[in-house]
Each structure stands twice: as C-alpha cells, then as structure tokens.
Design a protein around this motif. Sequence first.
Motif, mmCIF file in Angstrom:
data_model
loop_
_atom_site.group_PDB
_atom_site.id
_atom_site.type_symbol
_atom_site.label_atom_id
_atom_site.label_comp_id
_atom_site.label_asym_id
_atom_site.label_seq_id
_atom_site.Cartn_x
_atom_site.Cartn_y
_atom_site.Cartn_z
ATOM 1 N N LYS A 1 -16.908 -4.256 32.182
ATOM 2 C CA LYS A 1 -16.950 -3.803 33.571
ATOM 3 C C LYS A 1 -16.572 -2.324 33.643
ATOM 4 O O LYS A 1 -15.582 -1.887 33.063
ATOM 5 N N GLN A 2 -17.405 -1.575 34.297
ATOM 6 C CA GLN A 2 -17.092 -0.157 34.491
ATOM 7 C C GLN A 2 -16.068 -0.028 35.608
ATOM 8 O O GLN A 2 -16.234 -0.604 36.674
ATOM 9 N N VAL A 3 -15.014 0.726 35.344
ATOM 10 C CA VAL A 3 -14.044 0.981 36.394
ATOM 11 C C VAL A 3 -14.495 2.203 37.181
ATOM 12 O O VAL A 3 -14.766 3.254 36.614
ATOM 13 N N ASP A 4 -14.647 2.005 38.463
ATOM 14 C CA ASP A 4 -15.038 3.138 39.311
ATOM 15 C C ASP A 4 -13.764 3.850 39.764
ATOM 16 O O ASP A 4 -13.089 3.414 40.692
ATOM 17 N N HIS A 5 -13.451 4.968 39.078
ATOM 18 C CA HIS A 5 -12.179 5.634 39.359
ATOM 19 C C HIS A 5 -12.120 6.212 40.766
ATOM 20 O O HIS A 5 -11.080 6.185 41.414
ATOM 21 N N ALA A 6 -13.254 6.717 41.246
ATOM 22 C CA ALA A 6 -13.250 7.283 42.604
ATOM 23 C C ALA A 6 -12.930 6.196 43.620
ATOM 24 O O ALA A 6 -12.175 6.404 44.562
ATOM 25 N N GLU A 7 -13.493 5.008 43.379
ATOM 26 C CA GLU A 7 -13.263 3.898 44.302
ATOM 27 C C GLU A 7 -11.807 3.424 44.231
ATOM 28 O O GLU A 7 -11.182 3.161 45.256
ATOM 29 N N ARG A 8 -11.284 3.349 43.006
ATOM 30 C CA ARG A 8 -9.889 2.911 42.853
ATOM 31 C C ARG A 8 -8.946 3.924 43.487
ATOM 32 O O ARG A 8 -7.946 3.562 44.090
ATOM 33 N N ARG A 9 -9.280 5.195 43.329
ATOM 34 C CA ARG A 9 -8.470 6.252 43.937
ATOM 35 C C ARG A 9 -8.464 6.072 45.466
ATOM 36 O O ARG A 9 -7.430 6.198 46.107
ATOM 37 N N GLN A 10 -9.640 5.730 46.019
ATOM 38 C CA GLN A 10 -9.716 5.494 47.465
ATOM 39 C C GLN A 10 -8.855 4.309 47.887
ATOM 40 O O GLN A 10 -8.221 4.328 48.930
ATOM 41 N N GLU A 11 -8.851 3.268 47.045
ATOM 42 C CA GLU A 11 -8.020 2.097 47.355
ATOM 43 C C GLU A 11 -6.547 2.473 47.384
ATOM 44 O O GLU A 11 -5.801 2.047 48.267
ATOM 45 N N ILE A 12 -6.130 3.256 46.389
ATOM 46 C CA ILE A 12 -4.718 3.676 46.356
ATOM 47 C C ILE A 12 -4.424 4.558 47.562
ATOM 48 O O ILE A 12 -3.383 4.424 48.206
ATOM 49 N N ALA A 13 -5.352 5.455 47.866
ATOM 50 C CA ALA A 13 -5.144 6.367 48.995
ATOM 51 C C ALA A 13 -4.947 5.573 50.288
ATOM 52 O O ALA A 13 -4.044 5.853 51.071
ATOM 53 N N ALA A 14 -5.777 4.558 50.474
ATOM 54 C CA ALA A 14 -5.691 3.756 51.696
ATOM 55 C C ALA A 14 -4.350 3.014 51.751
ATOM 56 O O ALA A 14 -3.694 2.971 52.792
ATOM 57 N N ALA A 15 -3.939 2.437 50.612
ATOM 58 C CA ALA A 15 -2.660 1.708 50.563
ATOM 59 C C ALA A 15 -1.504 2.666 50.827
ATOM 60 O O ALA A 15 -0.598 2.371 51.616
#
Lengths: 189, 189
Positions: free
Chosen positions: A3-17
């Motif tokens: 599975k490719q980790v989408d770092h931009a997406e994960r960064r957005q998740e952290i930002a939102a949290a």
Amino acid sequence: MPKQVDHAERRQEIAAALWRIVTTDGIEAASIRRVAAEAGWSAGSVRHYFETQGQLLAFALELVSERVAARIALLPAEDDPRRRAGSLLRELLPLDAERRTEMRVWWAFTTRALVDPALEPLRHRAHDDLRQLCLQAADALGAADVALEGERLHALVDGLALHGLLAPDVTTPERQGALLDAHLAQVGA
Amino acid sequence: MPKQVDHAERRQEIAAALWRIVTTDGIEAASIRRVAAEAGWSAGSVRHYFETQGQLLAFALELVSERVAARIALLPAEDDPRRRAGSLLRELLPLDAERRTEMRVWWAFTTRALVDPALEPLRHRAHDDLRQLCLQAADALGAADVALEGERLHALVDGLALHGLLAPDVTTPERQGALLDAHLAQVGA
C-alpha cells in the motif's frame, strides 16, 4: 503490491486533528500523544512526522500561515491601497475566535522558539513575511521613507495583535480596526 | 526574645538571588529550588514567600516594574513633552541587555498568566500602567483624540519592544529609537 502511503493526505489528517484540539482545548493541549489519539493513530505514527513537541508547534504555526494566506487570497479585489492594506492586515489581527486561536498558536510557538534554536528559521520567516507585507503596503501608500513607515506599520500591527490578545475588553475587535485605519490614514499622507 | 524576621529584608534577598539567576541563565532557569540554592535558603523557606512557580514569576514581574519605575524617576527633568515621552518610553524598550532581560521576564510571566487566572490581575495592571503612560504622553503632546493616539502609541511601543526582542538584528536599539521618535513626531502634530 504494498500500500502506498499518501503523505500529503496523512499530513492533512494530522493537521485536521491538531486544529480540532487547538480550537477546542487550546494549543497547550496539543501534545503528540493527544494528536495521535484525536487522529486515531498510534503515537509512533505521529512521531514519524514530528519527533518533538517543538516540531509539532512548528507545524501548527505553518497551518496558521496557510490559513492566513488562504483568507488573503479570497479577499475581493480592491484598488484603493489604503482599503486593501486595511483588509489584508485585518486577517492578522485577533478579531474573532479563529484569529485569536491563531494568535495563541503564534505565542506558543514563539515561546518555544525563544529557547529552541531549531525553530529559529521558521520564527524568522514568519516575522519577515509580515514585515514584507507591511513594507509593500507602505510602498503602495506612497510613503516617503518606505522602510521607516513599513517597519512602523509592522510594529503597530503586532502591537495591536498583542493588545487584542491580552486586553480584548479594551482593545476590542472594533477598536483594533479603528486604530489600524487611523494609522493607515497617516502613512504616505 | 525570638529573633524577629525582617520580611522586607528577606524579600530583598530573594529578589537579588532571583535577579542574578534571571540575568545569567534566563527566566526559564528561575525555579523555587534554584532561587533557594542561590540565596542559601531551604526551598521550604522560599515557599514561605512563593508557593508556586506562578507566584515566583509574578514577583519577577514586580521587580521589572520597580526597576523601570526607578530608572524613570532618575531621568533628568525635561520640559519638552516629545523628548520627555521619548526618554520615558525608551525605558520600556529592549535597548540593552538589562531591558532585554526584563522583556524576557515579561514574556515568561505573560505566557503563564494566559493559562493561570490567579495572575490575571497583575497582568492587567502591568498592561494598564503602560497604557496610562501612553495616554498621558498623548495628552501632553496635544493629541486631538487622546484615547486614540494614546492607544496607538501603546500598540506601537509594545510592537517595537516585541520586534526588539524577536528580531534584534533588524529592529536594533538604534532603529527602535528612530521608529519611536518618528511616531512621536506625528502625535499631536
């Protein structure tokens, strides 16, 4: 296939949290552990992005910069340089809950940066971004001494922001706006 | 006869110890334990005066206020209100190591006060003292709108102090003085 980790997406998740925590409980509550819990991740996963509390605060400050820049980009076109400067600089004053939260993040980051050399470059960049905005405004307003008037405007805006944070009953949002406009009326006049 | 404890003298001893620590290692190093060691007292004796780190920071801020007031009292008589305001407000800007240390104490105290309601009254008083000085200066300079010009001067002075602390290479002591004088030249003019 892994599975490719989408770092931009994960960064957005952290930002939102992170932003949910900052908005509800304040920047003081934003630890790596708490951000992990809020995002539904392990603390280790969050530490993949931020190893220290300082790095988390730096990320929070970057979010503030992005938020301010996004609001400025959405401002309606304004030909009058005085009104344009007034609208633009208002995005940096603690005129509502959102901007007060941003100001608290700036304060917490700066407090840390004063004793953490790793945060110095970002601290200087944030300071210099506003300085440049103010110099551009002084120039657009036809100041005779752009550096002097730009730096003076910068000091005034940061002082107003400070007072809006520390004495909101006296330096109300309306008063911040009135003081800013009174100052802008004199730049280049 | 039991030995009388001279509280004023003991307070002075703690003040001297606290200020030595603040000057050499910064306000961050000023814990109750460290102050006790520096004064040659037990931590328990120091806690007789300050129960919490917040109270110690409040005491440090009171020392700053006393130091500023003492310097202002020593200023030579000056009839010209613009030069008088300039001299007086310079005592509050981080123009040398001593005043930078005072500014760091103010920052540390304020950081704590933002999350510690017990420190709110002192924080408001410190804020209001400078506000009153600025209102008096605006009045002495013949400002048409004393409240507006006084509050604007207050914001400018606090903004300059902030920049002198955060960007001392750009907002040098000379530059702080020049920006203050440029501003004062316009108040009531």
